[in-house]
Scaffold this motif. Structure first.
Motif, mmCIF file in Angstrom:
data_model
loop_
_atom_site.group_PDB
_atom_site.id
_atom_site.type_symbol
_atom_site.label_atom_id
_atom_site.label_comp_id
_atom_site.label_asym_id
_atom_site.label_seq_id
_atom_site.Cartn_x
_atom_site.Cartn_y
_atom_site.Cartn_z
ATOM 1 N N LEU A 112 34.135 74.168 -50.182
ATOM 2 C CA LEU A 112 35.401 73.444 -49.989
ATOM 3 C C LEU A 112 35.371 72.056 -50.618
ATOM 4 O O LEU A 112 36.372 71.334 -50.587
ATOM 5 C CB LEU A 112 35.696 73.295 -48.488
ATOM 6 N N LYS A 113 34.200 71.703 -51.185
ATOM 7 C CA LYS A 113 33.993 70.382 -51.772
ATOM 8 C C LYS A 113 34.251 69.267 -50.747
ATOM 9 O O LYS A 113 34.855 68.237 -51.049
ATOM 10 C CB LYS A 113 34.870 70.190 -53.014
ATOM 11 N N GLN A 114 33.812 69.532 -49.528
ATOM 12 C CA GLN A 114 33.904 68.541 -48.468
ATOM 13 C C GLN A 114 32.517 67.980 -48.166
ATOM 14 O O GLN A 114 31.517 68.693 -48.247
ATOM 15 C CB GLN A 114 34.467 69.170 -47.184
ATOM 16 N N CYS A 115 32.467 66.712 -47.807
ATOM 17 C CA CYS A 115 31.199 66.096 -47.424
ATOM 18 C C CYS A 115 30.947 66.351 -45.950
ATOM 19 O O CYS A 115 31.772 65.995 -45.094
ATOM 20 C CB CYS A 115 31.241 64.594 -47.697
ATOM 21 N N ILE A 116 29.834 66.980 -45.651
ATOM 22 C CA ILE A 116 29.547 67.311 -44.256
ATOM 23 C C ILE A 116 29.036 66.082 -43.485
ATOM 24 O O ILE A 116 29.151 66.009 -42.261
ATOM 25 C CB ILE A 116 28.519 68.456 -44.191
ATOM 26 N N TRP A 117 28.487 65.099 -44.198
ATOM 27 C CA TRP A 117 27.864 63.949 -43.531
ATOM 28 C C TRP A 117 28.882 62.882 -43.149
ATOM 29 O O TRP A 117 28.783 62.276 -42.070
ATOM 30 C CB TRP A 117 26.789 63.327 -44.435
ATOM 31 N N GLY A 118 29.832 62.632 -44.033
ATOM 32 C CA GLY A 118 30.754 61.513 -43.863
ATOM 33 C C GLY A 118 31.485 61.446 -42.531
ATOM 34 O O GLY A 118 31.469 60.402 -41.853
ATOM 35 N N PRO A 119 32.151 62.553 -42.099
ATOM 36 C CA PRO A 119 32.913 62.493 -40.848
ATOM 37 C C PRO A 119 32.059 62.100 -39.638
ATOM 38 O O PRO A 119 32.519 61.346 -38.770
ATOM 39 C CB PRO A 119 33.450 63.920 -40.699
ATOM 40 N N PHE A 120 30.815 62.587 -39.593
ATOM 41 C CA PHE A 120 29.957 62.316 -38.433
ATOM 42 C C PHE A 120 29.321 60.929 -38.530
ATOM 43 O O PHE A 120 29.131 60.259 -37.511
ATOM 44 C CB PHE A 120 28.898 63.412 -38.306
ATOM 45 N N LEU A 121 29.008 60.485 -39.757
ATOM 46 C CA LEU A 121 28.502 59.118 -39.925
ATOM 47 C C LEU A 121 29.571 58.104 -39.521
ATOM 48 O O LEU A 121 29.268 57.061 -38.931
ATOM 49 C CB LEU A 121 28.073 58.881 -41.376
ATOM 50 N N ASN A 122 30.841 58.418 -39.823
ATOM 51 C CA ASN A 122 31.934 57.519 -39.422
ATOM 52 C C ASN A 122 32.035 57.396 -37.902
ATOM 53 O O ASN A 122 32.372 56.333 -37.375
ATOM 54 C CB ASN A 122 33.276 58.016 -39.984
ATOM 55 N N LEU A 123 31.739 58.499 -37.211
ATOM 56 C CA LEU A 123 31.828 58.476 -35.743
ATOM 57 C C LEU A 123 30.766 57.575 -35.113
ATOM 58 O O LEU A 123 30.907 57.182 -33.947
ATOM 59 C CB LEU A 123 31.690 59.898 -35.189
ATOM 60 N N LEU A 124 29.717 57.247 -35.855
ATOM 61 C CA LEU A 124 28.684 56.356 -35.314
ATOM 62 C C LEU A 124 29.212 54.949 -35.074
ATOM 63 O O LEU A 124 28.587 54.151 -34.376
ATOM 64 C CB LEU A 124 27.484 56.292 -36.264
ATOM 65 N N ASN A 125 30.381 54.647 -35.662
ATOM 66 C CA ASN A 125 30.981 53.314 -35.485
ATOM 67 C C ASN A 125 31.970 53.261 -34.325
ATOM 68 O O ASN A 125 32.558 52.211 -34.080
ATOM 69 C CB ASN A 125 31.701 52.898 -36.778
ATOM 70 N N ARG A 126 32.153 54.378 -33.630
ATOM 71 C CA ARG A 126 33.105 54.396 -32.511
ATOM 72 C C ARG A 126 32.573 53.610 -31.321
ATOM 73 O O ARG A 126 31.360 53.374 -31.195
ATOM 74 C CB ARG A 126 33.391 55.849 -32.095
ATOM 75 N N GLN A 127 33.485 53.248 -30.411
ATOM 76 C CA GLN A 127 33.108 52.488 -29.218
ATOM 77 C C GLN A 127 32.587 53.384 -28.099
ATOM 78 O O GLN A 127 31.794 52.945 -27.266
ATOM 79 C CB GLN A 127 34.324 51.689 -28.707
ATOM 80 N N ASP A 128 33.047 54.640 -28.076
ATOM 81 C CA ASP A 128 32.665 55.545 -26.996
ATOM 82 C C ASP A 128 31.206 55.988 -27.169
ATOM 83 O O ASP A 128 30.829 56.583 -28.182
ATOM 84 C CB ASP A 128 33.590 56.769 -27.009
#
Length: 548
Positions: free
Chosen positions: A115-131
């Motif tokens: 799908l030419k999607q990055c598997i890492w990016g979405p989860f790395l972004n979640l590391l910046n969440r407050q929860d």
């Protein structure tokens, strides 16, 4: 293809019933999400709505027939939705899918690639969440993607993720220590309050006593292990409200320290990730945390991380530059948990077995002897263990350390003690013969040992270490003709003189002796120079008289 060190899965213990993360995940699984409202609001596509709804109803059957669609939908939802409760639910669902079948990690990698999607990016972004739950569950999933599949994490993402894990460990341990400091303050208040109400208690001899702060801290630490999220139940007065607010900030971080450590345990099983962890100064962080008072479970997990690092020969050779042996020797002498004892012995064995340079292995043996490991091994030999590995490691280490003691010269012993940074009044320091024969050897390797002594004088707060360092520097100057000049070049003379006003009388005394040796050395040197000039003059006069 990742090359992971094979270890029994129980060592990692990724599913821990006592984990705060797991307790929260169990609650989240019972919730239902109104996916229809998301579709009606056009926040998700109809295709994703059908997939996630079907996945909720019959996970195994739908996944078997629509694996690519499931991967696509979950990545879409994680990337585009933002509500905390929904993201929590998706992460738990995804984590459960991976936990049920590790081969699904490769399914995610392959499908994302198509799908030419990055598997890492979405989860790395979640590391910046407050929860906190979202952050740590995303971290857990990243560790599985990085370790359980055929693809390794890209270097830039890897450095970011390992730095994140390191920072989380550091902040969590800081929160733990802050909590213990708050406890100490509260305990002092309780003691004062008790004194005001009841006066001091007396024992059966009539001596006054009060509860030990260490005892109260130990009791509370045990409570924290049982229930990390249980806060202090007390009615705050106006001055305590700020402390309670700080505690509320600290405790949630502290809850997740075991989850962070588990992710690191997984990552460091993969050899490609070990040097990256060293590159972000990860070993120093592990040692710094282990040198503080943390509970035995965290001790075990962090020492496990050191253990897997030592399977790499290059890292095993460099490990004691971070003072791994002294710190683990201290923990070994105090620990009561068999699992902690076992993992420390395993680290020590690797530090001898794995380095390819035999001289490094010898240095590690000497360092262990210097840190009283041999004494601990003799104590362990008297105990019975169910774990055969412990018995085998004790026998192996005892033999190696005994052999190293037999081959040990007095200078080897001295050099190891200085490098350990743990100076004490061992026999070599007071031996005049030792200094006559070895003072000049402090110049070896660009004055390595002398530089360490000066550094200890500059940084140590321990009175014994400071006293011994002053004495050794004095003996070096006394027995090596150019010692004063070398010491001045290294800035050591000024540092010794600063300790003339030290609060400890022993440090003041040894500093004064060292300064006297420096001054005596000046006069002796000057006297020798004058004698030499006089002799030259006499010889010159004799020659002239003879010619005449």
């Amino acid at each position: 293809m990742t090359t992971a060190l094979y270890l029994p899965e129980e060592n990692i213990d990724m599913i821990a019933a006592t984990s705060v993360l797991q307790q929260q995940a169990a609650d989240i699984r019972t919730k239902t999400i109104n996916w229809a409202s998301y579709m009606q609001s056009q926040m998700i596509s109809e295709e994703d709505y059908r997939a996630i709804s079907a996945l909720d109803k019959s996970r195994a059957a739908f996944l078997a027939q629509n694996s690519s669609q499931v991967v696509k939908t979950l990545l879409n939802l994680v990337s585009h939705l933002s509500k905390d409760s929904t993201i929590q639910y998706i992460l738990v669902l995804l984590d459960d899918l991976l936990q049920e079948d590790r081969s699904r990690v490769d399914l995610f990698h392959d499908t994302a690639g198509k799908l030419k999607q990055c598997i890492w990016g979405p989860f790395l972004n979640l590391l910046n969440r407050q929860d906190g739950f979202i952050v740590n569950m995303a971290s857990r999933i990243l560790a599985k993607f990085a370790c359980w599949g055929h693809e390794t994490m890209p270097k830039s993402d890897l450095n970011f993720y390992l730095q994140f894990l390191k920072d989380q460990l550091a902040s969590n341990s800081t929160s733990y220590l802050q909590e213990m400091a708050l406890l100490a303050k509260r305990t002092q208040t309780i003691l004062v309050h008790t004194h005001g109400l009841h006066g001091n208690s007396k024992d059966h001899h009539g001596n006054q006593y009060s509860p030990s702060l260490a005892q109260l801290q130990h009791q509370h630490e045990q409570e924290l292990v049982v229930s990390a999220n249980e806060s202090y139940r007390q009615v705050p007065n106006s001055s305590e409200q700020a402390h309670q607010q700080e505690s509320k900030c600290a405790i949630p971080n502290n809850e997740y320290i075991q989850s962070v450590a588990r992710c690191l345990q997984m990552m460091l099983r993969v050899d490609e990730y070990r040097f990256a962890f060293v590159g972000v100064d990860g070993i120093s962080t592990l040692i710094r945390i282990l040198s503080t008072r943390v509970n035995f479970q965290v001790q075990y997990q962090l020492i496990f991380c050191l253990w897997v690092l030592t399977f790499n020969p290059l890292l095993a050779a460099k490990m004691n530059k971070f003072s791994v042996i002294p710190i683990l020797a201290d923990i070994l002498s105090d620990c009561a948990k068999e699992k902690v004892t076992r993992i420390i012995l395993a680290v020590f064995r690797n530090l001898i077995e794995k380095p390819e340079d035999s001289s490094v292995a010898k240095d590690h043996c000497i360092a262990m002897v210097q840190c009283k490991v041999l004494k601990q091994l003799s104590i362990l030999e008297q105990r019975r263990f169910d774990d055969e590995d412990i018995t085998a490691d004790v026998e192996y280490l005892s033999e190696k350390l005994q052999n190293s003691v037999q081959d040990l010269s007095s200078f080897d012993e001295y050099a190891t003690e200085v490098r350990s940074g743990r100076l004490e009044w061992s026999p070599v320091h007071k031996s005049a013969k030792f200094w006559r024969e070895n003072a000049q050897r402090l110049n070896e390797k660009n004055y390595e040992l002398l530089r360490i002594l000066v550094h200890l004088l500059e940084t140590s707060k321990d009175a014994i270490i400071l006293s011994v360092a002053c004495f050794d520097i004095g003996e070096y100057v006394r027995h090596y003709p150019r010692g004063k000049h070398v010491l001045e070049q290294l800035g050591g003379k000024q540092i010794v003189m600063q300790h003339l006003g030290h609060e400890d009388p022993n440090v003041r005394y040894e500093a004064l002796l060292a300064v006297q040796k420096l001054m005596v050395h000046n006069w002796e040197y000057l006297g020798k120079q004058l004698e030499k000039e006089n002799e030259n003059q006499k010889q010159g006069a004799a020659v002239i008289t003879g010619k005449a």
